[in-house]
Design an enzyme around this catalytic site. Structure first.
Site, short mmCIF file in Angstrom:
data_model
loop_
_atom_site.label_atom_id
_atom_site.label_comp_id
_atom_site.label_asym_id
_atom_site.label_seq_id
_atom_site.Cartn_x
_atom_site.Cartn_y
_atom_site.Cartn_z
N HIS A 46 0.95 -1.25 0.11
CA HIS A 46 0.05 -0.02 -0.12
C HIS A 46 0.93 1.34 0.14
CE1 HIS A 46 -3.84 1.94 1.94
NE2 HIS A 46 -3.48 2.66 0.82
N ASP A 325 0.60 3.10 3.79
CA ASP A 325 -0.14 4.17 3.09
C ASP A 325 0.71 5.15 2.51
OD1 ASP A 325 -2.23 5.28 1.76
OD2 ASP A 325 -3.46 5.64 3.57
#
Length: 473
Positions: A46, A325
């Site tokens: 991610h 992320d």
């Protein structure tokens, strides 16, 4: 040739010597690695590297350098590039980001990123896979067409692919940054099932609001985002996983109620996995009062109760893995205020230290489990096998005499085995202070600057090459 003497294997505790035949990250010679840990390299399914289209925030070069600095050997590039990574041929050369792709002789972003190293004549220090959009343009109106990107998957006409195409396949589907919209969800799930890939779901949707709804949002005078915006997508997709059997992986889960739903789905045996990110286990929405928009993200930082629930979900195994992320933005963009500033923080270069400080030093999990969450489990999600150090030792040295120290010589591995090697050297007890000015990323948008953490990646190895090191004699 570099030899790390007396390094400890992460899962067995065995002390070995590690020989690395290639690497410019440190001078040749012998190094005392007593007290250091040899682990499979971290993997992150991610990350956002902003290339093409927003390279002023991050490029493939700076993103991969940041990853290597953080102990990562493998990453999955999310599809919210500019243009979007949807497999569609670029028809308008004046569209944002399109000229860069077309001038490189590529007709879409997948082709461009697969051949990035060849186009730019660079040797990136991290391996990467690609994630294709669930919807055309990543705008949610129409599902992408499998026939437009099927050829980029592993196992599809591999004999005609060059080494770059083989090295950087499409391995997942997502509209990350947005949940798959209801009007195309069934089409996307059918495409996911047919392709054999898995759906990575941004399990959160809201049309208004900028931070978590609660006392902090009211104190700031900023519209809030209710916690059930996440739960609604989680429950919707759990029902679809039950109906279709498609593997759905939930990104950056942040609320107690979502973890409860996922926990029950797993107990039912449904094909559900999930991740959370370092910021959700280290920070709650009260951090907005201290860090401002540096702590603004989507999903937003939640309540302290949700933070504690996140840690509990990691400890009890509900959370399958940790992902950063990694979302680079400029500081000028982050200064726009809560309503206008973009969501996201960078995380690759301090993730291990932050997670170790909170989870291991906090007594919630062991060093070994943290490595599993950051390396073993994400590698398996991405369809790769993490490096098994003990198996390599057994192959080179047998089981050895009791008490005899064994050597892992990476230069003695056959070509196929060496190609799959990904290792990180960790100092699990090193105390250090996060300094964003020392990051390899172009970006500095993190609330963790100045944090005192423990546990630091010291070197990263891919194949037979030492691609990053901060080890000193």
């Amino acid at each position: 040739m570099i030899t790390l003497r007396d390094i400890t294997v992460w899962d067995t505790g065995e002390t070995i010597d590690l020989t690395i035949p290639e690497g410019t990250a440190m001078p040749d010679g012998d190094y005392d690695a007593t007290g250091l840990t040899l682990a499979p390299g971290f993997a992150d399914p991610h990350v956002h590297f902003r290339d093409p289209g927003q390279t002023y925030k991050e490029s493939m070069v700076s993103g991969c350098e940041a990853a290597a600095s953080g102990g990562y050997t493998d990453v999955l590039i999310m599809p919210n590039t500019v243009p979007a990574m949807d497999g569609e041929t670029l028809a308008d050369p004046e569209a944002p980001g399109a000229r860069e792709v077309l001038d490189a002789g590529c007709d879409n972003v997948i082709d461009y990123l697969q051949h990035y190293e060849s186009i730019h004549k660079v040797d990136l220090p991290v391996r990467y896979d690609l994630c294709v959009c669930a919807s055309k343009g990543r705008v949610g109106h129409e599902a992408t067409e499998l026939d437009h990107w099927r050829r980029y998957m592993p196992g599809q006409d591999d004999e005609s692919k060059d080494r770059y195409q083989l090295a950087h396949p499409v391995t997942a589907i997502s509209d990350d940054g947005s949940a798959v919209t209801p009007q195309i969800l069934d089409d996307v799930l059918a495409m996911t099932r047919e392709s054999g890939l898995y759906l990575i779901e941004h399990c959160e949707h809201h049309d208004t609001g900028a931070v978590n709804e609660g006392p902090v949002s009211r104190k700031l005078g900023v519209p809030g985002i209710p916690e059930d915006t996440e739960l609604k997508v989680v429950e919707r997709d759990i029902a679809k996983a039950r109906e279709t059997g498609v593997h759905i992986h939930f990104q950056h889960v942040s609320t107690a109620i979502s973890f409860d739903a996922i926990r029950k789905a797993k107990a039912e045996g449904l094909p559900i996995t999930c991740e959370t990110a370092p910021h959700y286990l280290a920070l709650c929405d009260e951090a907005l009062l201290e860090y401002g928009t540096l702590a603004k993200m989507n999903p937003p930082l939640r309540s302290e109760a949700d933070r504690q629930a996140t840690i509990a979900a990691i400890a009890d195994g509900t959370v399958d893995l940790l992902a950063t992320d990694h979302a680079p933005h400029t500081l000028d963009e982050k200064k726009l205020g809560f309503l206008e500033a973009p969501n996201g923080i960078i995380g690759l270069e301090c993730a291990y230290g932050v997670c170790h400080k909170v989870l291991v030093d906090g007594g919630h999990i062991s060093d070994k489990r943290l490595i599993e969450l950051m390396s073993v489990e994400p590698m398996r999600l991405m369809g790769h096998e993490p490096t098994d150090v003990t198996a390599l030792l057994d192959e080179q040295n047998g089981n050895g005499e009791p008490g005899a120290k064994r050597t892992l010589d990476l230069g003695a591995l056959d070509t196929a085995t060496a190609a799959g090697i990904g290792l990180a050297v960790l100092n699990t007890g090193e105390a250090w202070t996060v300094d964003p000015e020392q990051f390899h990323s172009k970006a500095r948008n993190t609330p963790f600057g100045g944090w005192h953490v423990t546990g630091r990646p010291l070197a990263t190895i891919i194949g037979t090459r030492l691609v990053f090191s901060r080890i000193a004699r």
